[in-house]
Design a protein around this motif. Sequence first.
Motif, PDB file in Angstrom:
ATOM      1  N   ASN A   7       0.812  -1.216   0.000  1.00  0.00           N
ATOM      2  CA  ASN A   7       0.000   0.000   0.000  1.00  0.00           C
ATOM      3  C   ASN A   7       0.846   1.268   0.000  1.00  0.00           C
ATOM      4  O   ASN A   7       0.482   2.264  -0.623  1.00  0.00           O
ATOM      5  N   LYS A   8       1.972   1.237   0.697  1.00  0.00           N
ATOM      6  CA  LYS A   8       2.818   2.427   0.739  1.00  0.00           C
ATOM      7  C   LYS A   8       3.290   2.800  -0.667  1.00  0.00           C
ATOM      8  O   LYS A   8       3.309   3.980  -1.042  1.00  0.00           O
ATOM      9  N   TYR A  56       0.425   4.539  -2.508  1.00  0.00           N
ATOM     10  CA  TYR A  56       0.230   5.924  -2.074  1.00  0.00           C
ATOM     11  C   TYR A  56       1.413   6.809  -2.475  1.00  0.00           C
ATOM     12  O   TYR A  56       1.225   7.983  -2.831  1.00  0.00           O
ATOM     13  N   ARG A  60       0.924  10.128  -4.687  1.00  0.00           N
ATOM     14  CA  ARG A  60       1.410  11.454  -4.277  1.00  0.00           C
ATOM     15  C   ARG A  60       2.372  12.011  -5.331  1.00  0.00           C
ATOM     16  O   ARG A  60       2.346  13.212  -5.646  1.00  0.00           O
ATOM     17  N   ILE A  99      -4.101  13.350   2.580  1.00  0.00           N
ATOM     18  CA  ILE A  99      -4.968  12.199   2.312  1.00  0.00           C
ATOM     19  C   ILE A  99      -5.533  11.641   3.611  1.00  0.00           C
ATOM     20  O   ILE A  99      -4.790  11.388   4.576  1.00  0.00           O
ATOM     21  N   CYS A 114       1.067   5.713   4.627  1.00  0.00           N
ATOM     22  CA  CYS A 114       0.193   5.941   3.467  1.00  0.00           C
ATOM     23  C   CYS A 114      -0.625   7.223   3.578  1.00  0.00           C
ATOM     24  O   CYS A 114      -0.690   8.002   2.627  1.00  0.00           O
ATOM     25  N   VAL A 115      -1.289   7.431   4.708  1.00  0.00           N
ATOM     26  CA  VAL A 115      -2.251   8.516   4.837  1.00  0.00           C
ATOM     27  C   VAL A 115      -1.776   9.536   5.867  1.00  0.00           C
ATOM     28  O   VAL A 115      -0.947   9.249   6.728  1.00  0.00           O
TER      29      VAL A 115
END
Length: 368
Positions: free
Chosen positions: A200-201, A204, A208, A220, A240-241
């Motif tokens: 997931n990283k 993201y 970005r 995010i 990620c966020v």
Amino acid sequence: MKRFNILFAAALCLSLYACKKDMTGPSVDDSILNYKIEEIPVTQDYVVGAFYYSFGGWNAAVKEEPVAGKYSYPNGKLTAGVMSQHINFGVKGGLDYFVFSFRSPNRDANNFKSDSTVIRTFIDNNGEGKMKFAMMYNFSTGSYGLSATNPLEKDKVKLEQFFQDFNRVVPYLKDPGYMKVDGKPMIYIQNAQVLYSDNNKAIYDTLRSRLGALGIQAYIVGMQDRWTPPARYQIRFQGCVDAVYHQSFSSQPNNWDRWYVLPQAIDQNWKYSKEYFAQNFGADYIPNITPAYNWLITNPTSTNPNYPRSDSGALFKQLCNVAKKNASGKTRLIMIDSFNNWQEDMQLEPALSYGELYLDIVKKQFKK
């Protein structure tokens, strides 16, 4: 002998007293949830957003009626004048921004067009810039066909479509009325906990980077499903966020044990979640509350606890204070679900029965 009898009697009494005390066991006073939610004074304004819903018609089971009259969004087009009223109501209630859904033009083209029309209607009726707006990517594993064994990277076409979905809304993100945190436009991702990926990283980071190439440094915000522990989706959020919010715990209440101590149960969960996200993800936490909830609109035979409205809005006031207790000291962000979800009786929007009560509560609870 006499002295022995006296000592024996004293020991027996002490033993019986101890047994009696032990037999009583723990009491409600010992519960971690046995405390009062105190009123927290507002010394500095909170930044309050509300999720804005669009729908095609009215469920006959909806008993409340909007002050603005019953309206609908056929193909995303709103009855003339209603959006202006909504903006004015939002400003009057101390809302800083609405959050609008946007769906994938590649995976859900019709709803993408409808979502775009609703957002454009807001912009066209917000000429004086009274309110801000933000966008929530309405992510659906169904539309992408993802699962734990079928991650996003597995299909290069779907992966590219995912990134293109965000590229398409860059003009909105650059709009002067778009909501920003630390100068960065906010992007919400609904159901981010099921954005299945082997990394997931990396997803993201690429998102970005691609937005950055178009002049956007995004803030995010990922959604996690209600009543789930913060560590459950660590691989989906860590690195990620920028922030995390839960689905509203006070919507769809289906556990009677939680219901009887709802403000305290939410408070304890949020306190732990906020600390966990900060320490492990470096992410802010955004509390998300609901004015009311009525199961019987969509499920007439439901035996789950309803979250009814009252003449004073007492429970909602408690939840506002729980939200203030757990808001980030840096961003002071609060979310309300929702401004106008009449289909589940979750709305802040004024009704003929309760007037502007819930807008008044929001204004008093979150603004100086």
